[in-house]
Design a protein around this motif. Structure first.
Motif, PDB file in Angstrom:
ATOM      1  N   VAL A   1      30.349  39.770  31.012  1.00  0.00           N
ATOM      2  CA  VAL A   1      31.848  39.416  32.076  1.00  0.00           C
ATOM      3  C   VAL A   1      32.191  37.738  31.440  1.00  0.00           C
ATOM      4  O   VAL A   1      30.985  37.018  31.673  1.00  0.00           O
ATOM      5  N   LYS A   2      33.091  37.021  30.895  1.00  0.00           N
ATOM      6  CA  LYS A   2      33.430  35.892  30.679  1.00  0.00           C
ATOM      7  C   LYS A   2      33.899  35.183  31.652  1.00  0.00           C
ATOM      8  O   LYS A   2      34.093  33.692  31.175  1.00  0.00           O
ATOM      9  N   LYS A   3      34.798  35.582  32.366  1.00  0.00           N
ATOM     10  CA  LYS A   3      35.770  35.344  32.880  1.00  0.00           C
ATOM     11  C   LYS A   3      35.504  35.287  34.157  1.00  0.00           C
ATOM     12  O   LYS A   3      34.992  35.477  35.016  1.00  0.00           O
TER      13      LYS A   3
ATOM     14  N   GLY B   1      47.224  35.689  50.145  1.00  0.00           N
ATOM     15  CA  GLY B   1      45.865  35.930  51.043  1.00  0.00           C
ATOM     16  C   GLY B   1      45.269  36.649  49.475  1.00  0.00           C
ATOM     17  O   GLY B   1      45.359  36.102  48.883  1.00  0.00           O
ATOM     18  N   LEU B   2      43.514  36.778  50.170  1.00  0.00           N
ATOM     19  CA  LEU B   2      42.275  37.024  48.394  1.00  0.00           C
ATOM     20  C   LEU B   2      42.991  37.904  47.849  1.00  0.00           C
ATOM     21  O   LEU B   2      42.724  37.405  46.290  1.00  0.00           O
ATOM     22  N   GLY B   3      43.428  38.948  47.719  1.00  0.00           N
ATOM     23  CA  GLY B   3      44.215  40.291  47.271  1.00  0.00           C
ATOM     24  C   GLY B   3      45.301  39.063  46.142  1.00  0.00           C
ATOM     25  O   GLY B   3      45.644  39.581  45.424  1.00  0.00           O
ATOM     26  N   HIS B   4      45.801  38.729  47.229  1.00  0.00           N
ATOM     27  CA  HIS B   4      46.600  37.922  46.136  1.00  0.00           C
ATOM     28  C   HIS B   4      47.222  36.870  45.481  1.00  0.00           C
ATOM     29  O   HIS B   4      47.171  37.027  43.707  1.00  0.00           O
ATOM     30  N   ALA B   5      45.889  36.406  46.131  1.00  0.00           N
ATOM     31  CA  ALA B   5      45.044  35.033  45.253  1.00  0.00           C
ATOM     32  C   ALA B   5      44.466  35.948  43.636  1.00  0.00           C
ATOM     33  O   ALA B   5      44.873  35.130  42.416  1.00  0.00           O
ATOM     34  N   VAL B   6      43.429  36.483  44.180  1.00  0.00           N
ATOM     35  CA  VAL B   6      43.167  37.672  42.672  1.00  0.00           C
ATOM     36  C   VAL B   6      44.062  37.916  41.967  1.00  0.00           C
ATOM     37  O   VAL B   6      44.328  37.296  40.826  1.00  0.00           O
ATOM     38  N   LEU B   7      45.168  38.170  42.180  1.00  0.00           N
ATOM     39  CA  LEU B   7      46.663  39.166  41.584  1.00  0.00           C
ATOM     40  C   LEU B   7      46.895  38.227  40.285  1.00  0.00           C
ATOM     41  O   LEU B   7      47.272  38.309  39.319  1.00  0.00           O
ATOM     42  N   CYS B   8      47.143  37.159  41.147  1.00  0.00           N
ATOM     43  CA  CYS B   8      47.976  35.037  40.282  1.00  0.00           C
ATOM     44  C   CYS B   8      46.747  35.605  39.208  1.00  0.00           C
ATOM     45  O   CYS B   8      47.376  34.614  37.915  1.00  0.00           O
ATOM     46  N   GLY B   9      45.475  35.876  38.946  1.00  0.00           N
ATOM     47  CA  GLY B   9      44.417  35.649  38.031  1.00  0.00           C
ATOM     48  C   GLY B   9      44.912  37.039  36.450  1.00  0.00           C
ATOM     49  O   GLY B   9      44.433  37.058  35.547  1.00  0.00           O
TER      50      GLY B   9
ATOM     51  N   PRO C   1      47.327  37.286  33.853  1.00  0.00           N
ATOM     52  CA  PRO C   1      47.510  37.004  32.948  1.00  0.00           C
ATOM     53  C   PRO C   1      46.314  36.389  32.024  1.00  0.00           C
ATOM     54  O   PRO C   1      46.227  36.575  30.861  1.00  0.00           O
ATOM     55  N   VAL C   2      45.367  36.710  33.085  1.00  0.00           N
ATOM     56  CA  VAL C   2      44.550  35.979  31.901  1.00  0.00           C
ATOM     57  C   VAL C   2      43.131  36.761  32.063  1.00  0.00           C
ATOM     58  O   VAL C   2      42.513  36.799  30.662  1.00  0.00           O
ATOM     59  N   CYS C   3      42.652  37.517  32.823  1.00  0.00           N
ATOM     60  CA  CYS C   3      42.291  38.531  33.129  1.00  0.00           C
ATOM     61  C   CYS C   3      42.247  40.022  32.349  1.00  0.00           C
ATOM     62  O   CYS C   3      41.656  40.942  32.607  1.00  0.00           O
ATOM     63  N   LYS C   4      43.552  39.857  32.578  1.00  0.00           N
ATOM     64  CA  LYS C   4      44.064  41.879  32.207  1.00  0.00           C
ATOM     65  C   LYS C   4      43.287  42.107  30.853  1.00  0.00           C
ATOM     66  O   LYS C   4      42.793  41.443  30.049  1.00  0.00           O
ATOM     67  N   GLY C   5      42.752  43.545  31.183  1.00  0.00           N
ATOM     68  CA  GLY C   5      42.094  43.942  30.287  1.00  0.00           C
ATOM     69  C   GLY C   5      40.617  43.703  29.792  1.00  0.00           C
ATOM     70  O   GLY C   5      40.362  44.086  29.342  1.00  0.00           O
TER      71      GLY C   5
ATOM     72  N   LEU D   1      34.553  42.481  38.911  1.00  0.00           N
ATOM     73  CA  LEU D   1      36.238  43.546  38.961  1.00  0.00           C
ATOM     74  C   LEU D   1      36.060  43.882  38.088  1.00  0.00           C
ATOM     75  O   LEU D   1      36.505  43.288  37.030  1.00  0.00           O
ATOM     76  N   SER D   2      37.071  45.023  37.594  1.00  0.00           N
ATOM     77  CA  SER D   2      37.458  45.966  37.045  1.00  0.00           C
ATOM     78  C   SER D   2      38.870  45.307  36.487  1.00  0.00           C
ATOM     79  O   SER D   2      39.386  45.160  37.901  1.00  0.00           O
ATOM     80  N   PRO D   3      39.192  45.763  35.778  1.00  0.00           N
ATOM     81  CA  PRO D   3      40.635  45.292  34.931  1.00  0.00           C
ATOM     82  C   PRO D   3      41.487  46.441  36.174  1.00  0.00           C
ATOM     83  O   PRO D   3      43.067  46.068  36.171  1.00  0.00           O
ATOM     84  N   GLU D   4      41.205  47.516  36.417  1.00  0.00           N
ATOM     85  CA  GLU D   4      42.096  48.050  37.252  1.00  0.00           C
ATOM     86  C   GLU D   4      42.455  48.445  38.375  1.00  0.00           C
ATOM     87  O   GLU D   4      43.298  48.668  39.467  1.00  0.00           O
ATOM     88  N   ILE D   5      41.674  47.171  39.350  1.00  0.00           N
ATOM     89  CA  ILE D   5      42.425  46.154  40.464  1.00  0.00           C
ATOM     90  C   ILE D   5      43.534  45.842  40.517  1.00  0.00           C
ATOM     91  O   ILE D   5      44.150  45.832  41.216  1.00  0.00           O
ATOM     92  N   PHE D   6      43.812  45.117  39.193  1.00  0.00           N
ATOM     93  CA  PHE D   6      45.590  44.633  39.341  1.00  0.00           C
ATOM     94  C   PHE D   6      46.407  45.856  39.302  1.00  0.00           C
ATOM     95  O   PHE D   6      47.318  45.204  40.315  1.00  0.00           O
ATOM     96  N   PRO D   7      46.231  47.099  38.415  1.00  0.00           N
ATOM     97  CA  PRO D   7      47.878  48.092  39.565  1.00  0.00           C
ATOM     98  C   PRO D   7      48.057  47.862  40.816  1.00  0.00           C
ATOM     99  O   PRO D   7      48.606  48.649  41.338  1.00  0.00           O
ATOM    100  N   LEU D   8      46.459  48.001  41.135  1.00  0.00           N
ATOM    101  CA  LEU D   8      46.041  47.975  42.899  1.00  0.00           C
ATOM    102  C   LEU D   8      47.131  47.053  43.923  1.00  0.00           C
ATOM    103  O   LEU D   8      47.527  47.228  44.876  1.00  0.00           O
TER     104      LEU D   8
END
Ligand code: G1P
Length: 286
Positions: free
Chosen positions: A3-5, A108-116, A118-122, A209-216
């Protein structure tokens, strides 16, 4: 893959600390002699993360300035021969690679993480909620989570057993204990009533967190408090991928409330060799 980011959601308005947070980011409040946020950043770096991603908001400029160079101040310190302080200031600005992403609305916190995204994708990434300050000199809490991720794969959350009266303040998770202190999570509820809580294990502010969190998170409905809750998205994630809960080792200081912040300051000052006697002296006078 490690985990680097590490994401830091810091756009919250800090209403519990008003009026001081009318102008100052709550993450910049001092914990003994440095801002609360610096504890989380040091933890992320000590856990092997290289890129710090702050999810920030318009009132949070002071965080950006804190981690940046301050030429006027540095110049003044150098000219006055205060070299120790001068190098200390430089070290702060060289501590980490920090990126800033604006969360335009506090949804909300879910939305805050979603803002990340572009940087954490994949890739797997860490999340630190800096209000929860953890002290563990041997092995930082985020590092404990990363080790479980490296060993077992999947996402990981930090858990702490809490009293009944505190259940409704947290996300509560339950699952099967597969080895001492490690649970395979199958249910999570954000800020439940005691009767609805699936366990007494509260999620504390550290995640891998897994990047699969983003679509959710993209497809999410609002949850507790009318906000997009990270807890709800992780519960969905646990249906398709392993999510582990780790009863972390270390001490937590809840700097998200005035009482917690004050008591953390007193406790940590009492543990500081240079401050201990002074604090004891002050406390004795009352
Ligand atoms: C957040 C999370 C919650 C978690 C808590 C830990 O809540 O939504 O699941 O238990 O952090 O501090 P907040 O404190 O932002 O309301």
């Amino acid at each position: 893959m490690t985990v680097k980011k590490c994401l830091f959601p810091v756009a919250g308005l800090g209403t519990r600390f008003l009026p001081v947070t009318k102008e100052i980011a709550k993450e910049m409040l001092p914990l003994v002699n440095r801002p609360i946020i610096s504890y989380g950043v040091e933890e992320a770096l000590a856990s092997g993360c290289e890129d710090i991603v702050m999810i920030t908001g318009r009132a949070k400029r002071s965080i950006e300035n804190y981690f940046d160079r301050s030429f006027e101040l540095e110049d003044m310190l150098r000219k006055r021969g205060k070299l120790e302080l001068y190098y200390k200031m430089i070290r702060i600005s060289e501590m980490a690679e920090i990126m800033y992403i604006r969360q335009r609305e506090p949804l909300g916190l879910g939305h805050a993480v979603l803002c990340g995204e572009p940087v954490c994708k994949g890739e797997y990434f860490g999340v630190i909620l800096p209000d929860d300050v953890f002290i563990n000199d041997d092995d930082p809490v985020l590092s404990q989570l990363i080790k479980v991720h490296e060993r077992l794969g999947g996402s990981v959350i930090a858990l702490e057993h809490v009293e009944d009266r505190d259940v409704s303040r947290y996300g509560i998770a339950s699952g099967e204990e597969i080895e001492p202190g490690v649970f395979r999570i199958n249910d999570m509820v954000e800020k439940p009533k005691l009767a609805d809580a699936p366990s007494r294990y509260a999620i504390m502010g550290r995640y891998v967190l897994s990047p699969e969190i983003f679509p959710l998170l993209h497809n999410q409905q609002t949850g507790a408090g009318g906000e997009y809750q990270l807890t709800d998205a992780i519960r969905e994630l646990a249906k398709s991928e392993p999510v582990w809960g780790v009863a972390y080792r270390g001490r937590r200081f809840d700097c998200g409330t005035q009482k917690g912040w004050l008591s953390a300051n007193i406790q940590l000052a009492l543990e500081d060799d240079e401050l201990r006697d002074m604090v004891l002296d002050i406390l004795k006078k009352d």
